[in-house]
Structures are given as C-alpha cells and as structure tokens.
Design an enzyme around this catalytic site. Structure first.
Site, PDB file in Angstrom:
ATOM      1  N   TYR A 167      73.161  57.006   5.175  1.00 24.90           N
ATOM      2  CA  TYR A 167      73.906  55.744   5.182  1.00 24.90           C
ATOM      3  C   TYR A 167      73.707  55.013   6.517  1.00 24.90           C
ATOM      4  CZ  TYR A 167      78.074  52.720   4.563  1.00 24.90           C
ATOM      5  OH  TYR A 167      78.956  51.659   4.444  1.00 24.90           O
ATOM      6  N   GLN A 231      91.303  61.707  15.385  1.00 26.59           N
ATOM      7  CA  GLN A 231      90.251  60.682  15.284  1.00 26.59           C
ATOM      8  C   GLN A 231      90.897  59.353  14.865  1.00 26.59           C
ATOM      9  OE1 GLN A 231      90.782  63.105  13.068  1.00 26.59           O
ATOM     10  NE2 GLN A 231      89.778  62.824  11.103  1.00 26.59           N
TER      11      GLN A 231
END
Ligand code: NAD
Ligand code: UDP
Length: 344
Positions: A167, A231
């Site tokens: 990707y 995160q």
C-alpha cells in the site's frame, strides 16, 4: 484492451438532460466508503457521475440511493486493466484501492498493481480526455514518521518490504506517476494526502479502528487495542474530506504538489477507545493484542498548506463526528439482526 462492462445505466430525462451536466466526473472506487459519499455530493452539485469500481471492498448498497438518479452510471471494472470510455470526462478522482490495512494485505500484489497500474491507466485516460485527475494518496506516504506533525516536505520513513509496503510503496509510486504525467504530458494532476477518515458509510467489517471500536462497543464485545494504545492518529470526518478533495480538484493547473487533508486533532488509540466507550455507555472491556508490524507510532497532519491553498480546514470535531457516525453502525447492526439466518 478491455472495455467497461455496462452494469446499470439510467438515462436522464429529456428535461434533466437539457439542464445537465455541468461536468462529467469519473470516480474510480466510487462504490467504496469515501467514493460513494463523493459520488452523492457531486450529483447533488449538478455533475454527471461515472462510477467505476471492481467491488473488492465497495458494495452496490453504498450507491443504491443514487443509482436511479439521472446522470449516474456505474461500471464494474478493475482499474488494473485499461479503461475505454466513449463519454467525455472532465474530471477523474482516483479513489480505487482498499483503504483498510487488513483488506489491502489480503492480496498485496493486487493492491500494488491497483495503485501503480491503476494510476497509469487513469492517467492515460485523463490525457486522452483532456481531463484533470486527482489521486487519493495517503498519510502512509510518511510511513512511521520520525517528525510530527507531518508536512508535505517530509519524505517519510517507509519499509519497502513489510506487510504495509504494498500500500505505502504503491501509493508512493502513484504519486511519482502523477508528478511525471504532469511534467511530461501536461496533464492537470492533483495529489491529496489523506489522513485517517471515518464516518457513516464505512463497512461494519472494514477492519479500521473507528469502525472496529464502535461495532465492538455496540455489541458489548471486547475493544481490541493493538499494542499498548499509545500510538496516535488524527481522525477526519468524511464530509470535511470531501470538501477538501473537491476544492483541491478545482485549484489552478500549477497546484500539482501533494496537499495534506485531514484533521489535526491527535488522539492515542487508548483515548479513542475510552471516548467511544463513554459515548455508547458500553460495558465492553479493553483487551490488548500484539501491535501489527510497522504500525506507525504517531500521525498528525500539518494543514498549513491546505489552509493556505484551499482556504480549507476541518470543521467537525471527533466528538461531533462520532455522534454522527455511531447511529450509522447502530442501524447496520440492527439490519443485520433483522436478516434471517442463512440456510445451510
Ligand atoms: P474503501 O476500501 O472503502 O474503498 C475503496 C474502493 O475502491 C472500493 O469500492 C473498492 O471496491 C474499490 N477498488 C479497490 N481496488 C480496485 C480496483 N483495482 N479497481 C476498481 N476498484 C477498486 O476505502 P476508502 O476509505 O473509501 O478509501 C478511498 C481511497 O482513499 C483509497 O484509495 C484509499 O487508499 C484512500 N485513503 C483513504 C483513507 C481513509 O482513512 N478512508 C486514508 C488515506 C487514503
Ligand atoms: N487498531 C487497534 N484496534 C483495532 C484496529 C486498529 O488498536 O481494532 C490500531 C492500529 O494498530 C493503528 C490504529 O488503530 O495503530 C489505526 O489503525 P487503522 O487500521 O484504522 O488505520 P492505519 O492508520 O493503521 O492505516
């Protein structure tokens, strides 16, 4: 060369035909989450829309409400093969590519081909039709960024041989092709670097974090936090993104450089889980599972360029966006429970 399979063509009435179109817009990936919202918006603004999609992650149900409208046409087609079109086209949005990590990793070679061959095929079409063309690029261009917020000038920290590479590198290659087609062939190209976008219309089984957490909270299932939840991501409401995409498409020829589009509010994934749980008043527990390989540790767009060039910025807070999104998933779950069990 493969022609387009003509699935559903609704001819505009004579009267409507005299009024339209203001322009004809091709949306590749138009049956997906963002694409269907964009098709709907373009139609409402008076454009004729040609939706091209292979239905890999998209669904005809996403475009059911507009498929009978004058000026809307759908073609089932995979953009890794060239497109032949008789109709004139003024603008092309290339949104065709699975957006969710678990989905784009199912067939990584096809994901890469979609990004690179798909971009080539659509750029060729844009050149032939003298159409402007916009690429749905991504914040994944920055990989696991070592600086924050991410400016368009940051070149990224991307692993070329990991599970996300099909990707990330595919989208990077597509940006290169857009850049070079502009220079070499004079095509008017636009590059939108889209940051995490959510909203009504996402598939319940999409696999991205907002849809997962809402579905889990509504179903009383454990909320799956990958890693320790520290995160960060910045979440953009879909209609803000659509505004940004359309404004970018309308910019002068020389705005061919990448522009970040997103929301610059930054949240840890653990914070997102708590917000969703509180909104739904859910009793779901939190469970931690291993962090996926190369999962970016931080992500937040620097939006100065978008604000300057597009006079655009996000208007929907995460709080308001979730309030608009949760009912969509509640309806999806209710519809699923109304469905009779499949007979084995
Ligand atoms: P999505 O997976 O819901 O939609 C993608 C659409 O493209 C689907 O309808 C799918 O069937 C179609 N498609 C995939 N491969 C194709 C091919 N080879 N030929 C024709 N159609 C194909 O994803 P989305 O969230 O709507 O994302 C739309 C675009 O925006 C994607 O290109 C994605 O990479 C980009 N983007 C999205 C986000 C986000 O957070 N939503 C962030 C960054 C970039
Ligand atoms: N994530 C998570 N639980 C989930 C889905 C995702 O903790 O059920 C995390 C994922 O590891 C990442 C973040 O949420 O750190 C955003 O993931 P998403 O797949 O939505 O998009 P990404 O930004 O990684 O492409």
């Amino acid at each position: 060369m493969i022609g387009l399979e003509h699935i559903d063509r609704k001819k505009p009435s004579d009267f409507a035909a005299r009024l339209r179109p203001l322009k004809t817009v091709l949306v590749a990936g138009g049956a997906g989450f963002v694409g269907a919202r964009l098709c709907t918006r373009l139609l409402s603004e008076g454009a004729d829309v040609i939706c091209v999609d292979n239905l890999q992650t998209g669904n005809l149900s996403n475009i059911a409400a507009i498929s009978g409208q004058p000026g809307f046409r759908f073609f089932k087609h995979d953009i890794t093969a060239p497109l032949t079109l008789v109709a004139p086209v003024d603008e092309i949005y290339n949104l065709a590519c699975p957006g969710s990590p678990p989905k784009y990793q199912i067939n990584p070679v096809h994901t890469f081909k979609t990004s690179v061959l798909g971009a080539l095929n659509l750029l060729g079409l844009a050149r032939k039709k003298n159409a402007r063309i916009l690429q749905a690029s991504t914040s994944e261009i920055y990989g696991d960024p070592l600086s924050s917020p991410q400016t368009e000038g940051y070149h990224g920290n991307v692993n070329p041989v990991g599970p996300r590479s099909c990707y990330d590198e595919g989208k990077r290659g597509a940006e290169t092709l857009f850049h070079d087609y502009g220079i070499q062939h004079g095509v008017t190209t636009k590059i939108a670097r889209i940051f995490n976008t959510y909203g009504p219309g996402m598939a319940p089984d999409d696999g991205r974090v907002v849809s997962n957490f809402i579905i889990q909270a509504l179903s009383g299932e454990p909320i799956t936090i990958y890693g320790n939840g520290t995160q960060t991501r910045s979440f953009c409401y879909v209609d803000d993104l659509i505004d940004g995409l359309m404004l970018l498409m309308a910019t002068p020829h020389d705005v061919s450089y990448p522009v970040n589009l997103g929301n610059d509010g930054e949240f840890t994934i653990a914070e997102l889980a708590e917000i969703v749980l509180a909104k739904i008043a859910s009793t779901s527990t939190l469970v931690n599972s291993p962090i996926p390989i190369d999962d970016p540790r931080q992500r937040r767009p620097d939006l100065r360029l978008a604000r300057k060039v597009l006079n655009w910025g996000p208007t929907v807070t995460l709080d308001n966006g979730l309030n608009r999104t949760i009912p969509w998933f509640r309806d999806q779950l209710a519809a699923k429970h109304r469905m009779p069990e499949a007979v084995a």
